[in-house]
Motif scaffolding. Structure first.
Motif: not given
Length: 350
Positions: A83-85, A90, A161, A163, A180-181, A183, A203-204, A232
């Protein structure tokens, strides 16, 4: 059910299998591999009779997925999912990203100072809560949209990135716009309507294990996201509730190799919440890397004693710098590397 095609199966034969699955009333999910294509069957909650499919042209094998979770299982996908955010960040490969930052975004000077410090130490992603689910309604609840904007500013300056947590559908849409991710915290692990929203956003997602959740319940929660269309997903071990009050939680290191056996999804470790005591976070972070964690998420603050939340489990920036050197050594010993900090940094950033 999983239909594994022969290595020389034609596209027409794969399409025919997909058509047969649709005729059975289910949805096919073709998964091209390096050597052969597999076609998963989505939409069933019990075993399906696929005997007629096993005899179709180009079919090599029909595998019945025995676990209650399907798309997240190793039976469904034997290869690790990566999983690349963000570019270069990754989870699930040989590199191990480290996510670091404060429990809460408290203001621009604080979040920018932390972002600069964790980037300098080698982190590749920044954490920080803009929306905070708290046990008490009188505790700090986060800065909301303004906090998200500050996280985006920190990313612009440092290249890290981002989170950060979402608590509801409205917040998830905002987080998806700025971060980007997304939670999903322990308290929301079984918020099934929110899991479906995260599946539709694509989205991741960093999905934390619930405070009293079994591994199967964690994987079934991830299944909700995948079933809604989002592959993702990064799992997170953050400790479960135990009977001993010496630490905040019981940090379950055994969950890391167990999840790797049961699922193709990556799993990261959160030793900060896992133990809740600053001095115990570094040894548990080192142990998590040795156990095979696909990433770490560590709480860091320049002045933890003044933090508005979770100060007792938060590392000083100097402590985090030392820890990064230690986990690099451990990662190299087991054939992995810590993901390097982003090269990007804007002019004038310190």
């Amino acid at each position: 059910m999983l239909v594994v095609m022969q290595s020389d199966a034609t596209q027409a034969q794969i399409d025919a299998v997909c058509d047969a699955i649709r005729e059975m009333g289910f949805q096919p999910a073709p998964m091209p591999g390096a050597q052969r294509t597999a076609v998963g069957l989505i939409g069933n909650d019990g075993q399906v009779d696929g005997s007629h499919i096993s005899g179709m042209a180009g079919v090599g094998q029909v595998i019945y997925v025995s676990k209650p979770y399907k798309q997240v299982s190793r039976e469904w996908r034997p290869e690790n999912t990566v999983v690349e955010i963000a570019p270069g960040v990754r989870f699930g490969g040989t590199e191990v990203p480290v996510i670091a930052g404060p429990c809460s975004v408290e203001g621009e000077p604080q979040i920018l100072a932390v972002a600069r410090a964790v980037r300098a130490a080698g982190a590749s992603a920044l954490r920080g809560g803009a929306f905070k689910p708290r046990s008490s309604p009188y505790s700090f609840q986060g800065m909301g949209l303004e906090g998200l904007k500050l996280l985006a500013k920190a990313r612009e300056e440092t290249g890290l990135a981002i989170v950060t947590e979402a608590m509801d559908e409205e917040g998830a849409n905002l987080v998806a716009e700025y971060a980007d991710c997304i939670q999903l915290g322990a308290r929301n692990m079984q918020n099934f309507s929110l899991l479906k929203v995260l599946g539709r956003l694509r989205k991741p997602v960093l999905l934390k294990r619930g405070m009293s959740a079994t591994i199967q319940e964690l994987l079934l929660a991830a299944e909700y996201v995948l079933a809604a269309g989002n592959p993702h997903v990064i799992l997170c071990e953050r400790g479960v509730r135990g009977f001993d009050t010496a630490t905040r939680n019981l940090f379950d290191l055994s969950a890391i190799p167990l999840v790797h056996k049961l699922s193709h999804l990556p799993i990261v470790a959160d030793p900060s919440h896992g133990v809740g005591v600053r001095e115990h976070v570094p040894p548990m972070a080192r142990a998590a890397i040795a156990a095979g964690a696909d990433g770490l998420i560590i709480e860091v603050h320049p002045t933890p004693d003044k933090a508005v939340s979770d100060g007792a489990q938060t590392l000083y920036t100097e402590q985090f710098g030392r820890l990064m050197g230690e986990v690099r050594t451990i990662a190299e010993a087991i054939g992995r590397t810590i993901t390097p900090a982003p090269a990007h940094q804007t002019v004038g950033a310190g």
